[in-house]
Each structure stands twice: as structure tokens, then as C-alpha cells.
Design a protein around this motif. Structure first.
Motif, PDB file in Angstrom:
ATOM      1  N   GLU A  68       0.838  -1.180   0.000  1.00  0.00           N
ATOM      2  CA  GLU A  68       0.000   0.000   0.000  1.00  0.00           C
ATOM      3  C   GLU A  68       0.879   1.238   0.000  1.00  0.00           C
ATOM      4  O   GLU A  68       2.006   1.214   0.452  1.00  0.00           O
ATOM      5  N   VAL A  71      -3.691   9.084  -8.374  1.00  0.00           N
ATOM      6  CA  VAL A  71      -3.598   7.660  -8.052  1.00  0.00           C
ATOM      7  C   VAL A  71      -4.615   6.896  -8.895  1.00  0.00           C
ATOM      8  O   VAL A  71      -5.804   7.203  -8.885  1.00  0.00           O
ATOM      9  N   GLN A  96      -6.656   3.627  -9.358  1.00  0.00           N
ATOM     10  CA  GLN A  96      -7.131   2.568  -8.475  1.00  0.00           C
ATOM     11  C   GLN A  96      -7.756   1.446  -9.286  1.00  0.00           C
ATOM     12  O   GLN A  96      -8.234   1.665 -10.396  1.00  0.00           O
ATOM     13  N   SER A  97      -7.762   0.268  -8.698  1.00  0.00           N
ATOM     14  CA  SER A  97      -8.355  -0.881  -9.372  1.00  0.00           C
ATOM     15  C   SER A  97      -9.878  -0.729  -9.400  1.00  0.00           C
ATOM     16  O   SER A  97     -10.498  -0.527  -8.359  1.00  0.00           O
ATOM     17  N   ASN A 115     -10.873  -0.618  -5.622  1.00  0.00           N
ATOM     18  CA  ASN A 115     -10.353   0.702  -5.229  1.00  0.00           C
ATOM     19  C   ASN A 115      -8.964   0.655  -4.599  1.00  0.00           C
ATOM     20  O   ASN A 115      -8.536   1.626  -3.991  1.00  0.00           O
ATOM     21  N   GLN A 116      -8.244  -0.454  -4.720  1.00  0.00           N
ATOM     22  CA  GLN A 116      -6.878  -0.525  -4.207  1.00  0.00           C
ATOM     23  C   GLN A 116      -5.971   0.279  -5.140  1.00  0.00           C
ATOM     24  O   GLN A 116      -6.069   0.156  -6.354  1.00  0.00           O
ATOM     25  N   PRO A 117      -5.093   1.118  -4.590  1.00  0.00           N
ATOM     26  CA  PRO A 117      -4.180   1.896  -5.437  1.00  0.00           C
ATOM     27  C   PRO A 117      -3.258   0.977  -6.247  1.00  0.00           C
ATOM     28  O   PRO A 117      -2.722  -0.002  -5.719  1.00  0.00           O
ATOM     29  N   ARG A 121       0.728   5.670  -9.089  1.00  0.00           N
ATOM     30  CA  ARG A 121       0.621   7.116  -8.853  1.00  0.00           C
ATOM     31  C   ARG A 121       1.344   7.796  -9.984  1.00  0.00           C
ATOM     32  O   ARG A 121       2.500   7.491 -10.288  1.00  0.00           O
TER      33      ARG A 121
END
Length: 164
Positions: free
Chosen positions: A47, A90, A92-93, A157-159, A162
Motif C-alpha cells: 500500500e 492515483v 485505483q483498481s 479501489n486498491q491503489p 501514482r
């Protein structure tokens, strides 16, 4: 397979060096996994560091059995950590699945840290239910961080990246 056999199998796996065990027989499907502290820590290390540090954390200094907290401490991020979160965009998934950083195992990664990115460039693939979903850049810039590894399972919503 009866309950005693399941208990015996559980004990055998617990005593072994195995961290995961899958069993599929006739109409039985069983999966066992030992969640160790180091494994959980390794999963969280992917993360974004700035997001972890910026999350207010309640720290419990002492608890009496059956009693409420005696002392609470809230850790608030300093200004530079907050600014680090705002810098860049970022990606996100959009779904839960397995990430693939290249189109094939023998191919180079779509993008890595330092690569220039244009709107619509493919950053990675997330496989969900045997469907390959291309994750494309929504902005133009440079890859500053890659938060996931090849073949890593990601959450909604996991990054992932960036871009600055």
C-alpha cells in the motif's frame, strides 16, 4: 469425510511447515491458510506509504479486562505527509482480480517507475472471472509509484499506480 478426519487434517497442516493447503475430493473442497504476522505485514507493505501514515490511528496504551480504554492517543499526520497524498493522480483498481504487469510472461512490463504515460495508455491488466480488463491511464504524466506486483490479487479501489 467426517468431522474427526477434518480435525486430524487440520492438526497435521498446523504442525507442518505448509502455509496453504487445498483439498478437492468428490464433492468436498477445502482450503486452509496460516495467516502469519509477517505475511500480513508483507501484504500491507504494497500500500502507498503516505496513505498508511496519513490514517489517524487510535493507540490503546492500557486495557483492564472488561473495562474501557484508560488512555487514547490519536496520531495526526504532519503537513508534509498530507501534501504528499495530494501530489499526483492515483490510479485505483476498478474491480477485484489478479494484476498482470505485462501482456505475457515473456513480455516487458507495460509501464514502470519513471515511464512517461499518455491518456489511454495501458498500465496493467486485471483478470476477473477469466476476463482480462486493461487498466488505462486517465491522466498524462510520469509513473511515480507502482503499488502492486505482477500476479498480485487486488481489491476494489486498491491503489495501483501514482502518476505525477
Amino acid at each position: 469425510m467426517d468431522f474427526n478426519q477434518v480435525k486430524e487434517l487440520l492438526a497435521l497442516v498446523d504442525q507442518s511447515d505448509l502455509t496453504e493447503f487445498d483439498l478437492q475430493m468428490d464433492n468436498i473442497s477445502m482450503r486452509m491458510s496460516k495467516n502469519t504476522t509477517s505475511t500480513q505485514h508483507a501484504n500491507h507493505s504494497n500500500e502507498p506509504k503516505s496513505l498508511i501514515e496519513a490514517t489517524p490511528i487510535k493507540k490503546n496504551d492500557s486495557i483492564k479486562s472488561g473495562a474501557s480504554l484508560q488512555k487514547d492517543e490519536v496520531v495526526v499526520p504532519n503537513k508534509s505527509e498530507t501534501e504528499a497524498i495530494k501530489e499526483g493522480h492515483v490510479i485505483q483498481s476498478p474491480l477485484v482480480g489478479v494484476t498482470y504487469m505485462s501482456s505475457a510472461p515473456d513480455q516487458p512490463a507495460f509501464k514502470k517507475i519513471g515511464d512517461a504515460v499518455s491518456v489511454g495508455d495501458v498500465l496493467c491488466i486485471v483478470e476477473a472471472m477469466k476476463l482480462m480488463n486493461e487498466i488505462k491511464s486517465e491522466v498524462e504524466g510520469t509513473i511515480a509509484e507502482v503499488y502492486v506486483e505482477d500476479e498480485q490479487v487486488v481489491e476494489y479501489n486498491q491503489p495501483l499506480f501514482r502518476i505525477i
